[in-house]
Design an enzyme around this catalytic site. Structure first.
Site, mmCIF file in Angstrom:
data_model
loop_
_atom_site.group_PDB
_atom_site.id
_atom_site.type_symbol
_atom_site.label_atom_id
_atom_site.label_comp_id
_atom_site.label_asym_id
_atom_site.label_seq_id
_atom_site.Cartn_x
_atom_site.Cartn_y
_atom_site.Cartn_z
ATOM 1 N N GLU A 149 0.820 -1.215 0.000
ATOM 2 C CA GLU A 149 0.000 0.000 0.000
ATOM 3 C C GLU A 149 0.852 1.262 0.000
ATOM 4 O O GLU A 149 1.747 1.433 0.825
ATOM 5 C CB GLU A 149 -0.940 0.019 1.207
ATOM 6 N N GLU A 243 -12.968 1.532 1.590
ATOM 7 C CA GLU A 243 -12.375 1.599 2.926
ATOM 8 C C GLU A 243 -12.808 2.905 3.605
ATOM 9 O O GLU A 243 -11.971 3.739 3.963
ATOM 10 C CB GLU A 243 -10.849 1.502 2.837
#
Length: 286
Positions: A149, A243
């Site tokens: 990420e 998210e």
């Protein structure tokens, strides 16, 4: 594309009843439930089997999300800490096999959130590449994709842009190591979000989606049409996982810095309805 949502949407703690949550995610129209990767080491084989069977019956794929703590930092100066981190993430991948999960995403090249006590980026980067390379061999053997990420400057100083992420992946040199881009972080760091998506190209392993204010896609100001066009241009057919963090309080509120109620007092029914509406919005753009 397959669309998913992180397990924690309805709460403010890094915990949930996965069986109940899987039902809510499937009812809202999603294809994927993203679970907390560390939780898989806390579950018995019987619990893992129940999770696998439940998601299979609901037609849900499972992905796993991790932000390793500092004592599991695979880029630490301390070799014993690096080994602990590698062992931890390797054990998670082994348990992912038990539930049929094929993708783990997160800041697996260092720890999260970073406290910036060590600012020697070159050395941290080098140790991170070496450790991710070791874990990649396990990922290749197990058929698991590791998606690193790229996050904003307030959470790490190692991978802040897609360009840095691509460079890191190239140095690791494994087909099982790709990138997780996140629109929230990209909105802070990238000059142009759509251009960053194009930069990722074949290194794009997963896309996290959420507005710059942490709300659901469609409840903010990000250029979703442009992002969707860029995804189409690179031929992306992978996972797109929401998210959002909209509830203040709890450990999530502290870690994510949710200092006000972004849900506007929504109850569970309204949260679920807004989630389904956001999915429809996102599909129209992507």
């Amino acid at each position: 594309m397959k669309f998913g949502v992180l397990y924690s949407y309805w709460g403010n703690e890094w915990r949930c009843d996965y069986i109940e949550t899987a039902g809510k995610i499937q009812k809202a129209g999603f294809d994927i439930m993203e679970v907390g990767a560390g939780h898989l080491l806390e579950m018995s084989d019987l619990q893992l089997l129940e999770l696998k069977n439940t998601c299979s019956e609901l037609g849900l794929q499972i992905t796993a999300n991790i932000g390793p703590a500092k004592e599991k930092d695979v880029a630490s100066k301390d070799p014993s800490v690096r080994e602990a981190g590698i062992s931890y993430l390797t054990d998670i991948m082994k348990n992912m096999v038990k539930i049929g999960a094929k993708k783990i995403v997160g800041v697996m090249y260092t720890y999260w959130p970073n406290d910036f006590s060590d600012l020697n980026k070159d050395e941290i980067w080098s140790r991170g590449v070496e450790s991710v390379g070791k874990m990649a061999k396990t990922a290749e053997e197990l058929g698991i994709e590791m998606c690193l990420e790229v996050v904003n400057r307030f959470e790490t100083h190692i991978l802040n842009t897609c360009e840095e992420g691509v460079k890191f992946c190239r140095e690791v040199g494994s087909p099982n190591v790709k990138l997780l881009l996140d629109t929230f972080h990209m909105n802070i760091e990238e000059d142009n979000i759509a251009k960053a998506v194009r930069c990722a190209g074949n290194y794009m392993g997963e896309l996290h989606v959420g507005e710059g204010n942490r709300k659901l896609p469609g409840q903010g100001a990000l250029p979703w049409g442009e992002i969707g066009k860029a995804l189409q241009e690179i031929g992306y057919e992978g996972s797109v996982v929401m998210e959002p963090f909209v509830k203040m309080g709890g450990q999530i509120g502290k870690d994510i810095k949710v200092w006000r109620d972004l849900s506007n007092g929504a109850d569970e029914e309204k949260l679920s309805r807004e989630l389904a509406d956001s999915l429809a919005f996102l599909k129209s753009k992507f």
